[in-house]
Design an enzyme around this catalytic site. Structure first.
Site, PDB file in Angstrom:
ATOM      1  N   TYR A  20       7.700   4.369  10.953  1.00  0.00           N
ATOM      2  CA  TYR A  20       8.132   6.136  10.584  1.00  0.00           C
ATOM      3  C   TYR A  20       8.257   6.867  11.724  1.00  0.00           C
ATOM      4  O   TYR A  20       7.347   7.959  12.293  1.00  0.00           O
ATOM      5  CB  TYR A  20       7.264   6.762   9.699  1.00  0.00           C
ATOM      6  CG  TYR A  20       7.168   6.228   8.504  1.00  0.00           C
ATOM      7  CD1 TYR A  20       7.723   6.842   7.589  1.00  0.00           C
ATOM      8  CD2 TYR A  20       5.003   5.627   8.411  1.00  0.00           C
ATOM      9  CE1 TYR A  20       7.460   5.914   6.629  1.00  0.00           C
ATOM     10  CE2 TYR A  20       5.343   4.722   7.217  1.00  0.00           C
ATOM     11  CZ  TYR A  20       6.165   5.226   6.350  1.00  0.00           C
ATOM     12  OH  TYR A  20       5.782   4.448   4.780  1.00  0.00           O
TER      13      TYR A  20
ATOM     14  N   LYS B 110      -0.920  -5.148  -0.792  1.00  0.00           N
ATOM     15  CA  LYS B 110      -2.121  -4.888   0.260  1.00  0.00           C
ATOM     16  C   LYS B 110      -3.212  -5.347   0.201  1.00  0.00           C
ATOM     17  O   LYS B 110      -3.270  -6.891   0.418  1.00  0.00           O
ATOM     18  CB  LYS B 110      -2.167  -3.047   0.203  1.00  0.00           C
ATOM     19  CG  LYS B 110      -1.003  -2.433   0.459  1.00  0.00           C
ATOM     20  CD  LYS B 110      -1.189  -0.950   0.917  1.00  0.00           C
ATOM     21  CE  LYS B 110      -0.002  -0.313   1.330  1.00  0.00           C
ATOM     22  NZ  LYS B 110       0.505   1.003   1.299  1.00  0.00           N
TER      23      LYS B 110
ATOM     24  N   TYR C 248       3.249   8.114  -3.750  1.00  0.00           N
ATOM     25  CA  TYR C 248       3.802   7.267  -3.399  1.00  0.00           C
ATOM     26  C   TYR C 248       3.961   5.639  -3.787  1.00  0.00           C
ATOM     27  O   TYR C 248       3.363   5.166  -4.075  1.00  0.00           O
ATOM     28  CB  TYR C 248       3.098   7.572  -1.336  1.00  0.00           C
ATOM     29  CG  TYR C 248       3.679   6.625  -0.729  1.00  0.00           C
ATOM     30  CD1 TYR C 248       5.017   6.556   0.104  1.00  0.00           C
ATOM     31  CD2 TYR C 248       3.658   5.119  -0.183  1.00  0.00           C
ATOM     32  CE1 TYR C 248       5.550   6.082   0.437  1.00  0.00           C
ATOM     33  CE2 TYR C 248       4.061   4.215   0.021  1.00  0.00           C
ATOM     34  CZ  TYR C 248       4.738   4.173   0.834  1.00  0.00           C
ATOM     35  OH  TYR C 248       5.543   3.876   1.559  1.00  0.00           O
TER      36      TYR C 248
ATOM     37  N   ASP D 135       0.561   1.767  -9.873  1.00  0.00           N
ATOM     38  CA  ASP D 135       0.779   2.029  -8.865  1.00  0.00           C
ATOM     39  C   ASP D 135      -0.242   1.454  -8.036  1.00  0.00           C
ATOM     40  O   ASP D 135      -0.686   2.476  -7.717  1.00  0.00           O
ATOM     41  CB  ASP D 135       1.590   2.696  -7.938  1.00  0.00           C
ATOM     42  CG  ASP D 135       2.328   1.813  -6.819  1.00  0.00           C
ATOM     43  OD1 ASP D 135       1.347   0.953  -6.251  1.00  0.00           O
ATOM     44  OD2 ASP D 135       3.110   2.340  -5.748  1.00  0.00           O
TER      45      ASP D 135
END
Ligand SMILES: *Cc1c(COP(=O)(O)O)cnc(C)c1O
Length: 427
Positions: free
Chosen positions: A19, A276, A146, A247
């Site tokens: 980003y 993760k 997200y 998620d």
């Protein structure tokens, strides 16, 4: 070896960062090594790490047990293709995951990143309905969600923060319910779920699945919401016969105080995404778990196969270290540790509530969030954190901490104190 200055010049010239712009301005700090909860910069500073490298490094860096797991696996094989071949690291990890996750999840598909695990979940849902003779290709998601940066995942991210406008010509158009309003620990009343239910009722026949992050909305705003809301979503999905994708790429493996955030609501999704912390912070890996009902439907109807297969699927090194990371977590009193971190965050960040420009301080499990009125100026605040001896990477209006579960009380106090000091020192 290159000097820190040479390294930064090379970085600014050749490398993109997440980003970020490539405007020739060095925007990154060079790390020489990382051990436990500390990052050592090439310029000499030692920083207490408040980020766990984006939720991943739950046991800290350079952990002897995890290092040994990789080294040992490396003696046997670094990688083999997963098409037509299998191996012990993959089967061992799959067995662990099926055992630990909510009961109905029995089948595991390994991928190489969280975004791809979400793509796989979405494809599974679509193929499931195809197998049942229905064309259902849309998804219902939540605002402030997200789910990753690939196109499918992006399409179910918050339309504004996910910059859907920029990619409107190529992104599939999905449905969005408002972000859950009741906070964590609050009841979910009829008016809180009404809009979600109305959307579901109108569009159920076209919906492959509802997709959400259970209890904690991460990169879309670090919001903690009512487990009661999640519970109602589960029962509405059952009522209207729509699949539920959870998620848990950010929340999985203890971060919220439960092993999986779905446990706060006592629910089981039809499809679960993990990533993760699954990796222990070592090698990129993610997993999509599903039920036998879904895997059977996909396998027993044309085309009879699930259409996905990453080159590095179930990489043995990544699976071996993930297995070791899970064993390490379960061998330790992780719940007490997270409880202690929650108390430390609550106590350490409390002074932020009195600071001008702070709208809210909230803590859940090993996640601490200071929400500000205005977005921070990264180029100013990042060096201030470095000077205060900590690694904290805010985004937008959010300054947040998610320390490794092994962080000692003193380090945690120092980390929080640095946040208070830096936020207090802003002009
Ligand atoms: C980080 C994240 C992803 C994407 O994972 P990557 O490994 O970055 O592709 C998806 N969903 C959630 C909830 C995440 O936090």
């Amino acid at each position: 070896m290159k000097s820190a200055a040479e390294l930064l010049a090379s970085d600014a010239r050749f490398l993109w960062h997440p980003y970020s712009a490539m405007d020739g301005q060095a925007a990154a700090f060079p790390v020489a090594s990382a051990r436990g909860v500390r990052l050592k910069l090439a310029t000499g500073e030692e920083l207490i790490d408040g980020m766990s490298s984006w939720w991943c490094a739950i046991h800290g860096y350079n952990h002897p047990v995890l290092n040994a797991a990789i080294e040992s696996q490396l003696q046997d094989m670094a990688h083999v293709m997963f098409g037509g071949l299998t191996h012990a690291p993959a089967t061992a990890l799959a067995e662990q995951l099926v055992k630990l996750t909510p009961p109905s999840l029995e089948k595991v598909f390994f991928t190489d990143s969280g975004s791809v695990a979400v793509e796989v979940a979405m494809k599974m849902a679509i193929q499931y309905w195809h197998a049942r003779g229905q064309s259902r290709q849309r998804f219902l998601s939540l605002c402030n969600g997200y789910h990753g940066d690939t196109f499918g995942a992006m399409s179910v991210c918050d339309p504004v923060t996910g910059m859907h406008g920029l990619f409107s010509g190529i992104l599939p158009s999905q449905l969005f319910a408002p972000a859950p309003q009741p906070g964590f620990g609050e009841p979910c009343r009829e008016e809180h779920i009404r809009q979600f239910r109305d959307l579901l009722a109108v569009h159920a026949h076209a919906l492959a699945a509802v997709i959400l992050e259970p209890v904690v909305q991460g990169a879309g705003g670090m919001r903690f919401y009512s487990a009661g809301y999640l519970k109602q979503v589960r029962s509405l999905c059952d009522e209207y016969d729509v699949l539920l994708i959870a998620d848990e790429i950010a929340t999985g493996f203890g971060r919220t105080g439960k092993l999986f955030a779905c446990e706060w609501a006592g629910i089981s999704p039809d499809i679960l995404c993990l990533g993760k912390a699954l990796t222990g912070g070592y090698l990129t890996l993610a997993a999509t778990l599903t039920t036998s009902t879904i895997s059977d439907a996909i396998s027993n109807n044309p085309p009879g196969v699930f259409m996905h297969g990453p080159t590095f699927m179930a990489n043995p090194l990544a699976c071996a270290v993930a297995s070791a990371s899970i064993a390490l977590l379960l061998d330790n009193p992780w719940q007490q540790r997270i409880e202690r971190i929650a108390q430390g965050l609550e106590q350490g960040l409390a002074p932020c509530r009195a600071l001008p420009g702070v709208t809210e301080v909230r803590v859940l499990g090993a996640i601490g969030v200071v929400e500000l009125e205005q977005a921070v100026e990264l180029s100013a605040i990042q060096p201030a954190f470095i000077q205060a001896g900590v690694w904290v990477r805010p985004f937008g209006k959010l300054v947040y901490l998610m320390p490794a579960f092994i962080m000692e009380e003193e380090d945690l106090a120092q980390l929080c104190a640095a946040v208070v000091k830096v936020l207090a020192g802003r002009t």
